[in-house]
Enzyme design. Sequence first.
Site, PDB file in Angstrom:
ATOM      1  N   THR A  49      -5.261   5.955 -21.238  1.00 14.52           N
ATOM      2  CA  THR A  49      -5.042   4.629 -20.700  1.00 14.52           C
ATOM      3  C   THR A  49      -3.628   4.230 -21.109  1.00 14.52           C
ATOM      4  O   THR A  49      -2.995   4.904 -21.933  1.00 14.52           O
ATOM      5  CB  THR A  49      -6.047   3.611 -21.265  1.00 14.52           C
ATOM      6  OG1 THR A  49      -6.059   3.739 -22.680  1.00 14.52           O
ATOM      7  CG2 THR A  49      -7.438   3.833 -20.717  1.00 14.52           C
ATOM      8  N   LYS A 108      -3.640   0.562 -24.581  1.00 13.55           N
ATOM      9  CA  LYS A 108      -4.156   0.495 -25.960  1.00 13.55           C
ATOM     10  C   LYS A 108      -2.955   0.560 -26.904  1.00 13.55           C
ATOM     11  O   LYS A 108      -2.115  -0.341 -26.873  1.00 13.55           O
ATOM     12  CB  LYS A 108      -5.165   1.612 -26.191  1.00 13.55           C
ATOM     13  CG  LYS A 108      -6.424   1.486 -25.308  1.00 13.55           C
ATOM     14  CD  LYS A 108      -7.503   2.468 -25.686  1.00 13.55           C
ATOM     15  CE  LYS A 108      -8.801   2.261 -24.925  1.00 13.55           C
ATOM     16  NZ  LYS A 108      -8.850   2.954 -23.636  1.00 13.55           N
ATOM     17  N   GLU A 115      -0.518   4.891  -0.295  1.00 15.92           N
ATOM     18  CA  GLU A 115      -1.289   6.136  -0.427  1.00 15.92           C
ATOM     19  C   GLU A 115      -0.379   7.359  -0.342  1.00 15.92           C
ATOM     20  O   GLU A 115       0.498   7.430   0.541  1.00 15.92           O
ATOM     21  CB  GLU A 115      -2.360   6.246   0.664  1.00 15.92           C
ATOM     22  CG  GLU A 115      -3.665   5.590   0.299  1.00 15.92           C
ATOM     23  CD  GLU A 115      -3.724   4.156   0.768  1.00 15.92           C
ATOM     24  OE1 GLU A 115      -2.646   3.534   0.929  1.00 15.92           O
ATOM     25  OE2 GLU A 115      -4.857   3.665   0.969  1.00 15.92           O
ATOM     26  N   ARG A 140      -2.999  -2.719 -18.035  1.00 15.65           N
ATOM     27  CA  ARG A 140      -4.255  -1.972 -17.850  1.00 15.65           C
ATOM     28  C   ARG A 140      -4.003  -0.890 -16.812  1.00 15.65           C
ATOM     29  O   ARG A 140      -3.668  -1.190 -15.669  1.00 15.65           O
ATOM     30  CB  ARG A 140      -5.365  -2.884 -17.322  1.00 15.65           C
ATOM     31  CG  ARG A 140      -5.702  -4.071 -18.182  1.00 15.65           C
ATOM     32  CD  ARG A 140      -6.221  -3.662 -19.521  1.00 15.65           C
ATOM     33  NE  ARG A 140      -7.549  -3.164 -19.474  1.00 15.65           N
ATOM     34  CZ  ARG A 140      -8.563  -3.677 -20.187  1.00 15.65           C
ATOM     35  NH1 ARG A 140      -8.369  -4.705 -20.979  1.00 15.65           N
ATOM     36  NH2 ARG A 140      -9.758  -3.146 -20.121  1.00 15.65           N
ATOM     37  N   ASP A 182      -8.232  13.668 -24.284  1.00 14.87           N
ATOM     38  CA  ASP A 182      -8.201  12.249 -23.924  1.00 14.87           C
ATOM     39  C   ASP A 182      -7.552  11.522 -25.099  1.00 14.87           C
ATOM     40  O   ASP A 182      -8.169  11.319 -26.144  1.00 14.87           O
ATOM     41  CB  ASP A 182      -9.638  11.772 -23.682  1.00 14.87           C
ATOM     42  CG  ASP A 182      -9.713  10.282 -23.365  1.00 14.87           C
ATOM     43  OD1 ASP A 182      -8.718   9.564 -23.576  1.00 14.87           O
ATOM     44  OD2 ASP A 182     -10.789   9.843 -22.909  1.00 14.87           O
ATOM     45  N   TYR A 211       0.854  -1.204   0.000  1.00 14.08           N
ATOM     46  CA  TYR A 211       0.000   0.000   0.000  1.00 14.08           C
ATOM     47  C   TYR A 211       0.881   1.241   0.000  1.00 14.08           C
ATOM     48  O   TYR A 211       1.887   1.283   0.719  1.00 14.08           O
ATOM     49  CB  TYR A 211      -0.905   0.025   1.235  1.00 14.08           C
ATOM     50  CG  TYR A 211      -2.330  -0.349   0.917  1.00 14.08           C
ATOM     51  CD1 TYR A 211      -3.039   0.328  -0.064  1.00 14.08           C
ATOM     52  CD2 TYR A 211      -2.967  -1.376   1.600  1.00 14.08           C
ATOM     53  CE1 TYR A 211      -4.351  -0.021  -0.364  1.00 14.08           C
ATOM     54  CE2 TYR A 211      -4.282  -1.728   1.305  1.00 14.08           C
ATOM     55  CZ  TYR A 211      -4.967  -1.048   0.312  1.00 14.08           C
ATOM     56  OH  TYR A 211      -6.248  -1.373   0.018  1.00 14.08           O
TER      57      TYR A 211
HETATM   58  N1  DSN Z   1     -13.481   0.571 -23.854  1.00 12.88           N
HETATM   59  C1  DSN Z   1     -12.615   1.490 -24.568  1.00 12.88           C
HETATM   60  C2  DSN Z   1     -12.730   1.333 -26.025  1.00 12.88           C
HETATM   61  O1  DSN Z   1     -12.989   0.218 -26.461  1.00 12.88           O
HETATM   62  O2  DSN Z   1     -12.579   2.283 -26.772  1.00 12.88           O
HETATM   63  C3  DSN Z   1     -12.815   2.873 -24.145  1.00 12.88           C
HETATM   64  O3  DSN Z   1     -12.888   2.961 -22.768  1.00 12.88           O
END
Ligand code: DSN
Length: 426
Positions: A229, A232, A56, A238, A203, A54
């Site tokens: 994120t 991707k 924090e 993740r 974003d 942990y």
């Molecule tokens: N779930 C993602 C996507 O497939 O674009 C976005 O959060």
Amino acid sequence: MNPLNALAATDPALVHMIAAEEARQFYTAKLIPSENYASSAVMEATGTVLTNKYSEGYAFKRYYEGQQFIDQIESLAIDRAKALFGADHANVQPYSGSPANLAVYTGLIPKGSDNQRILGLGLPAGGHLTHGWKVSATSRFFQAAQYGVDPVTHLLDYSAIAAQALEFRPAVLICGATAYPRIIDFAKFAEIAHACGALLVADMAHIAGLVAGGAHPSPVPHADAVTTTTHKTLRGPRGGMILCKSQHAAAIDRAVFPGLQGGPHNHTTAGIAVALKEAATPEFRAYAHQIVANSRALAATLQSEGLPLATGGSDNHLILFDATALNATGKQAAQAMDLAGLEANFNSIPFDTRSPFDPSGVRIGTPSLTSRGLKEAEMAHVGKWIAQAIRGREDAAVLARVRGEVFDLMAQFPPPGFEQPYPARP
Ligand code: DSN
């Protein structure tokens, strides 16, 4: 892959399920544009004792002891994020993209301010739920409105967005998308934000890897804050990340912790650090440019097969096609593709007249296939198989034949993160 010996002794039923998923991922053509394959190094980092701790707070200002090494790991991830994207400040603690977006709005819009308005791209036009869509908590906590795309070209219409922003006067203007196949002009968005007195949030979750590799213009010089994120196109674990100008750093850090989250997921932070190191290499730059080249090639094949594309093409990693041109709904098309070993998701197209539960479109992308090493020549096969699967959706023999051909091709291009012995063919 890790042989999972300890897990096999503890929970053989679970190992069986994971092995089946490994084989599925190995042999199917992953066309979902928001997915990818993390490298073995990233996965090793996420499967370590770091999950036991942990932490924090932030590096050197924690609420728990024993942070000597966690502080080093989080600082390494932050330094790599700042260097890779040229950002003043980075926060690597958001659990994923949705919490990162909520944290940024919370940090940038002061509590009690008269202006709690946010303006983002609508979900049906390719925006994300957390850009203020009506079912998202972002529209419950903030006063949200949405802009769209041009009804004819399906492109962002910057003059229309400017007019709407001047009328609505948001505190935060959001740009970025989950289903927009074209370059986003972040400099134009910054002009609009300045003209209406808003802060700009970008974003870049879908395109972070393209930005890192120089295959898409960066929002970082233009936006007050950038969210992403990490799993991707960036090809990490993740997770989520926020980059921002130094004047917003303290407010955004406070919004993440203690505002919205508890302890950071230190094992994920380590995986993010690895992914950021990998993304700073010349090989990753080549990867990012190949994603776009592959997307253009796949788009051209789909068009030659009679599938109309939203915006008429692709200049990033993503393609949105109208399956109804081949007499299938988006859901029917995506399900037929799945049976044929081609994994995609059904998706609304702009101005769709069908329900979001069975829309007209299918959303696909090239990040994962490019990670496996496929190039333009293979994209022509993939595009033809997509059309064959949709046309033959009621013909089991066609679907089985395409599935066999897809599996044969995928076996020649093992994905990152899969090591020998490879899974047996399902
Ligand atoms: N779930 C993602 C996507 O497939 O674009 C976005 O959060």
